[in-house]
Write a protein that holds these residues in place. Structure first.
Motif, PDB file in Angstrom:
ATOM      1  N   PHE A   1      51.601 -38.196  20.982  1.00 57.84           N
ATOM      2  CA  PHE A   1      51.955 -39.581  21.237  1.00 57.84           C
ATOM      3  C   PHE A   1      50.967 -39.874  22.083  1.00 57.84           C
ATOM      4  O   PHE A   1      50.665 -38.953  23.076  1.00 57.84           O
ATOM      5  N   LEU A   2      50.428 -40.811  22.175  1.00 58.56           N
ATOM      6  CA  LEU A   2      49.289 -41.321  23.072  1.00 58.56           C
ATOM      7  C   LEU A   2      49.750 -42.817  23.514  1.00 58.56           C
ATOM      8  O   LEU A   2      50.141 -43.633  22.885  1.00 58.56           O
ATOM      9  N   SER A   3      49.458 -42.718  24.876  1.00 59.59           N
ATOM     10  CA  SER A   3      49.578 -44.052  25.613  1.00 59.59           C
ATOM     11  C   SER A   3      48.630 -44.141  26.971  1.00 59.59           C
ATOM     12  O   SER A   3      48.120 -43.273  27.285  1.00 59.59           O
ATOM     13  N   THR A   4      48.639 -45.312  27.345  1.00 59.26           N
ATOM     14  CA  THR A   4      47.865 -45.586  28.701  1.00 59.26           C
ATOM     15  C   THR A   4      48.913 -45.291  29.772  1.00 59.26           C
ATOM     16  O   THR A   4      48.425 -45.625  31.124  1.00 59.26           O
ATOM     17  N   ASP A   5      50.194 -45.258  29.441  1.00 56.73           N
ATOM     18  CA  ASP A   5      51.142 -45.062  30.876  1.00 56.73           C
ATOM     19  C   ASP A   5      51.447 -43.679  31.078  1.00 56.73           C
ATOM     20  O   ASP A   5      52.099 -43.023  30.211  1.00 56.73           O
ATOM     21  N   ARG A   6      50.789 -43.144  32.134  1.00 62.13           N
ATOM     22  CA  ARG A   6      51.368 -42.031  32.643  1.00 62.13           C
ATOM     23  C   ARG A   6      52.666 -41.255  32.669  1.00 62.13           C
ATOM     24  O   ARG A   6      52.927 -40.436  32.082  1.00 62.13           O
ATOM     25  N   ASP A   7      53.602 -42.251  33.157  1.00 69.63           N
ATOM     26  CA  ASP A   7      54.890 -41.819  33.355  1.00 69.63           C
ATOM     27  C   ASP A   7      55.487 -41.879  31.735  1.00 69.63           C
ATOM     28  O   ASP A   7      56.318 -40.975  31.749  1.00 69.63           O
TER      29      ASP A   7
ATOM     30  N   ALA B   1      49.297 -37.242  25.331  1.00 69.18           N
ATOM     31  CA  ALA B   1      48.167 -37.387  25.843  1.00 69.18           C
ATOM     32  C   ALA B   1      47.746 -38.951  26.519  1.00 69.18           C
ATOM     33  O   ALA B   1      48.520 -39.763  25.804  1.00 69.18           O
ATOM     34  N   LEU B   2      46.849 -38.898  27.535  1.00 75.47           N
ATOM     35  CA  LEU B   2      46.762 -40.416  28.002  1.00 75.47           C
ATOM     36  C   LEU B   2      45.394 -40.736  27.374  1.00 75.47           C
ATOM     37  O   LEU B   2      44.277 -39.826  27.130  1.00 75.47           O
ATOM     38  N   LEU B   3      45.434 -41.915  27.232  1.00 75.49           N
ATOM     39  CA  LEU B   3      44.258 -42.648  26.624  1.00 75.49           C
ATOM     40  C   LEU B   3      43.252 -43.125  27.970  1.00 75.49           C
ATOM     41  O   LEU B   3      44.198 -43.640  28.877  1.00 75.49           O
ATOM     42  N   GLY B   4      42.189 -42.844  27.935  1.00 81.52           N
ATOM     43  CA  GLY B   4      41.269 -43.176  29.006  1.00 81.52           C
ATOM     44  C   GLY B   4      40.969 -44.675  29.042  1.00 81.52           C
ATOM     45  O   GLY B   4      41.045 -45.419  27.893  1.00 81.52           O
TER      46      GLY B   4
ATOM     47  N   ASP C   1      45.004 -36.213  33.268  1.00 81.96           N
ATOM     48  CA  ASP C   1      44.278 -37.574  33.372  1.00 81.96           C
ATOM     49  C   ASP C   1      42.898 -37.335  32.669  1.00 81.96           C
ATOM     50  O   ASP C   1      42.177 -36.442  33.094  1.00 81.96           O
ATOM     51  N   LEU C   2      42.400 -38.360  32.219  1.00 88.70           N
ATOM     52  CA  LEU C   2      41.230 -38.410  31.653  1.00 88.70           C
ATOM     53  C   LEU C   2      40.084 -39.046  32.758  1.00 88.70           C
ATOM     54  O   LEU C   2      38.950 -39.069  32.745  1.00 88.70           O
ATOM     55  N   GLU C   3      40.770 -39.697  33.856  1.00 86.25           N
ATOM     56  CA  GLU C   3      39.940 -40.127  34.931  1.00 86.25           C
ATOM     57  C   GLU C   3      40.015 -39.107  36.026  1.00 86.25           C
ATOM     58  O   GLU C   3      41.139 -38.583  36.369  1.00 86.25           O
TER      59      GLU C   3
END
Length: 254
Positions: free
Chosen positions: A117-123, A136-139, A251-253
């Protein structure tokens, strides 16, 4: 309530062999006036997944180990008709669309046999990971679309005895093994799928252990970096991976 719409415009993947990847529609599309949504940060990712599938089918038209992309919409402000028409407009190979509430997100992923599952929302990604689904988080930094770049966190691989054991550990190991099988379909050079290992802590020995562990799972990496305590930021900026995989959500950041 969960609603699933199959995309009849694309050939459906083998449910027993495909690697099912779910991406949130908020990450793929940006709101825009008109009938079609604009391109979001995850747009190049979908193009890269599609490129891998195309190359696999070029090598073997009967190939069944392919990426099966599912778009997940939990934002009631996004219109299902615009999501579907926007996908068609851009020629994105999406197998099905799922519309659900945030409360039903995990159930939606499980029912659809989602393996990543890929999202930009960390929570959102954390919620899913804690239920045992690899996330995983998308940067925010746009990654290239000509090849799929996956980065693996070596630190999670060399410290398998942490307590408590992350709920998604088994899912991470299974996914990496299947990814390695897919990478093995291509030669050393010119592959549309690139796998990079980064070990942040420890020295070269830690990196070596991570490499050996991955090889025992059938996964060989294209590049490996031992940072020995240095921050990941510079290497992430240079390599621009689509996502970074570990036991948990990283985090990718940096």
């Amino acid at each position: 309530m969960v609603s699933t719409v199959q995309n009849t415009d694309v050939k459906q993947k083998d449910a027993d062999r495909a690697l099912v990847v779910a991406v949130t529609t908020r990450a793929v599309f940006d709101a825009a006036a008109g009938d079609v949504y604009g391109m979001g940060v995850a747009f190049p990712l979908l193009q890269s997944l599609q490129k891998v599938n195309e190359r696999l089918l070029e090598k073997n038209p009967a190939e069944s180990l392919l990426f099966d992309v599912v778009l997940i919409a939990t934002d009631s402000q996004q219109q299902s008709s615009r999501i579907i028409s926007s996908t068609s407009h851009y020629g994105l190979e999406v197998g099905r669309f799922c519309f659900s509430s945030r409360e039903d997100l995990v159930e939606t992923l499980v029912v659809n046999n989602v393996q990543l599952f890929l999202s930009t929302d960390r929570d959102e990604a954390l919620q899913v990971s804690q239920k045992g689904v690899l996330s995983a988080l998308l940067g925010r930094q746009e990654a290239p679309s000509e090849s799929l770049r996956v980065m693996l966190c070596g630190d999670a691989i060399v410290r398998p005895d942490c307590d408590p054991v992350p709920a998604s550990r088994g899912a991470a190991q299974s996914f990496s093994a299947r990814l390695g099988e897919m990478r093995g379909r291509f030669g050393v050079s010119g592959s549309p799928l690139s796998i990079v290992l980064v070990t942040s802590s420890g020295g070269s020995k830690s990196c070596g252990v991570a490499l050996q562990t991955l090889r025992s799972r059938g996964l060989s990496v294209d590049e490996a970096y031992c940072l020995a305590g240095a921050p990941r930021g510079p290497i992430l900026s240079l390599l621009r991976p689509h996502f970074l995989l570990g036991d948990g959500v990283i985090d990718l950041e940096d």
